[in-house]
Scaffold this active site. Sequence first.
Site, mmCIF file in Angstrom:
data_model
loop_
_atom_site.group_PDB
_atom_site.id
_atom_site.type_symbol
_atom_site.label_atom_id
_atom_site.label_comp_id
_atom_site.label_asym_id
_atom_site.label_seq_id
_atom_site.Cartn_x
_atom_site.Cartn_y
_atom_site.Cartn_z
ATOM 1 N N ILE A 30 -15.273 -28.919 43.101
ATOM 2 C CA ILE A 30 -16.552 -27.984 43.519
ATOM 3 C C ILE A 30 -16.386 -26.737 42.695
ATOM 4 O O ILE A 30 -15.371 -26.025 42.108
ATOM 5 C CB ILE A 30 -16.145 -27.294 44.855
ATOM 6 C CG1 ILE A 30 -16.016 -28.622 45.842
ATOM 7 C CG2 ILE A 30 -17.005 -26.136 45.605
ATOM 8 C CD1 ILE A 30 -15.398 -28.059 47.129
ATOM 9 N N PHE A 36 -11.085 -27.034 43.508
ATOM 10 C CA PHE A 36 -11.803 -25.747 43.650
ATOM 11 C C PHE A 36 -11.771 -25.233 42.191
ATOM 12 O O PHE A 36 -10.714 -24.789 41.563
ATOM 13 C CB PHE A 36 -11.641 -24.580 44.755
ATOM 14 C CG PHE A 36 -11.992 -25.024 46.029
ATOM 15 C CD1 PHE A 36 -13.220 -24.643 46.451
ATOM 16 C CD2 PHE A 36 -11.072 -26.078 46.839
ATOM 17 C CE1 PHE A 36 -13.821 -24.955 47.734
ATOM 18 C CE2 PHE A 36 -11.631 -26.128 48.224
ATOM 19 C CZ PHE A 36 -12.816 -25.877 48.546
ATOM 20 N N ASP A 37 -12.936 -24.879 41.540
ATOM 21 C CA ASP A 37 -13.143 -23.690 40.799
ATOM 22 C C ASP A 37 -12.634 -22.281 41.257
ATOM 23 O O ASP A 37 -12.637 -22.367 42.596
ATOM 24 C CB ASP A 37 -14.504 -23.599 40.041
ATOM 25 C CG ASP A 37 -14.767 -22.470 38.929
ATOM 26 O OD1 ASP A 37 -13.868 -22.467 38.163
ATOM 27 O OD2 ASP A 37 -15.580 -21.820 39.076
ATOM 28 N N LEU A 38 -12.418 -21.439 40.588
ATOM 29 C CA LEU A 38 -11.993 -20.136 40.924
ATOM 30 C C LEU A 38 -12.800 -19.166 40.661
ATOM 31 O O LEU A 38 -13.629 -18.625 41.800
ATOM 32 C CB LEU A 38 -10.668 -19.532 40.445
ATOM 33 C CG LEU A 38 -10.064 -18.048 40.555
ATOM 34 C CD1 LEU A 38 -9.751 -18.190 42.156
ATOM 35 C CD2 LEU A 38 -8.899 -17.806 40.010
ATOM 36 N N ASP A 39 -13.369 -18.647 39.566
ATOM 37 C CA ASP A 39 -14.391 -17.716 39.218
ATOM 38 C C ASP A 39 -15.788 -18.097 39.518
ATOM 39 O O ASP A 39 -16.129 -18.992 39.054
ATOM 40 C CB ASP A 39 -14.490 -17.347 37.784
ATOM 41 C CG ASP A 39 -12.902 -16.735 37.376
ATOM 42 O OD1 ASP A 39 -12.211 -16.119 38.151
ATOM 43 O OD2 ASP A 39 -12.756 -16.584 35.944
#
Length: 212
Positions: free
Chosen positions: A161, A8-11
């Site tokens: 993602i 997963f990306d965060l921002d």
Amino acid sequence: MNYDLILFDLDGTLTDPIQGIGRSINHALQQYGYPLQAEAEISRWIGPPLDISFRAITGSQSDAHIAELVMCYRERYGDVGYAENALYPEIPAALQALTDAGVPMGVCTSKRADFAERILKLFQLDQHFGFVSGGEIGVHKWQQIEALKAAGVASNASLMIGDRAVDITAAKRNGLHSAGVLWGHGGRAELEAESPDWLFASPTELSQLLPR
């Protein structure tokens, strides 16, 4: 398909950092005499590495000056900016469902790892992730994924993602599957242009990734 790892990306994917990032960017710009970025402009700088964003904003080609801007940004961001953040409401339940199903997950973000870890702990999301891959000046997301593959952490059966084109292109460059999310800062046109394997309109649709 069932994935051996979901990155997963965060921002813009797990949380919305626009307030903290915007204020911290403008803090750095103000310190060095640059015009401030309007709120409507901040969204475009969420996702790319900080050094690339500051180069685009200021036009500077000086590595030393860009490093100064990044350092100034990080001083404010580390104090208060990281907490000027909003959790997308449906994310906790979506992550819990994946965790309950035994899906291995990690975070791959252009943000520095320690900042990312603080944000995950702030929203009590850290329990869902086995690791955090954070970025540094001069390091692209495709290089982060490349390193994860080289270490045997990620593989061609993994999924990345994120909400920006860079997440999709980084995954594809490394042979991973990719998914774009429409609740972040990239938008449909930006994501569809990169032809991700998945395109999710809301976090509830992440249930499609549960093992079959």
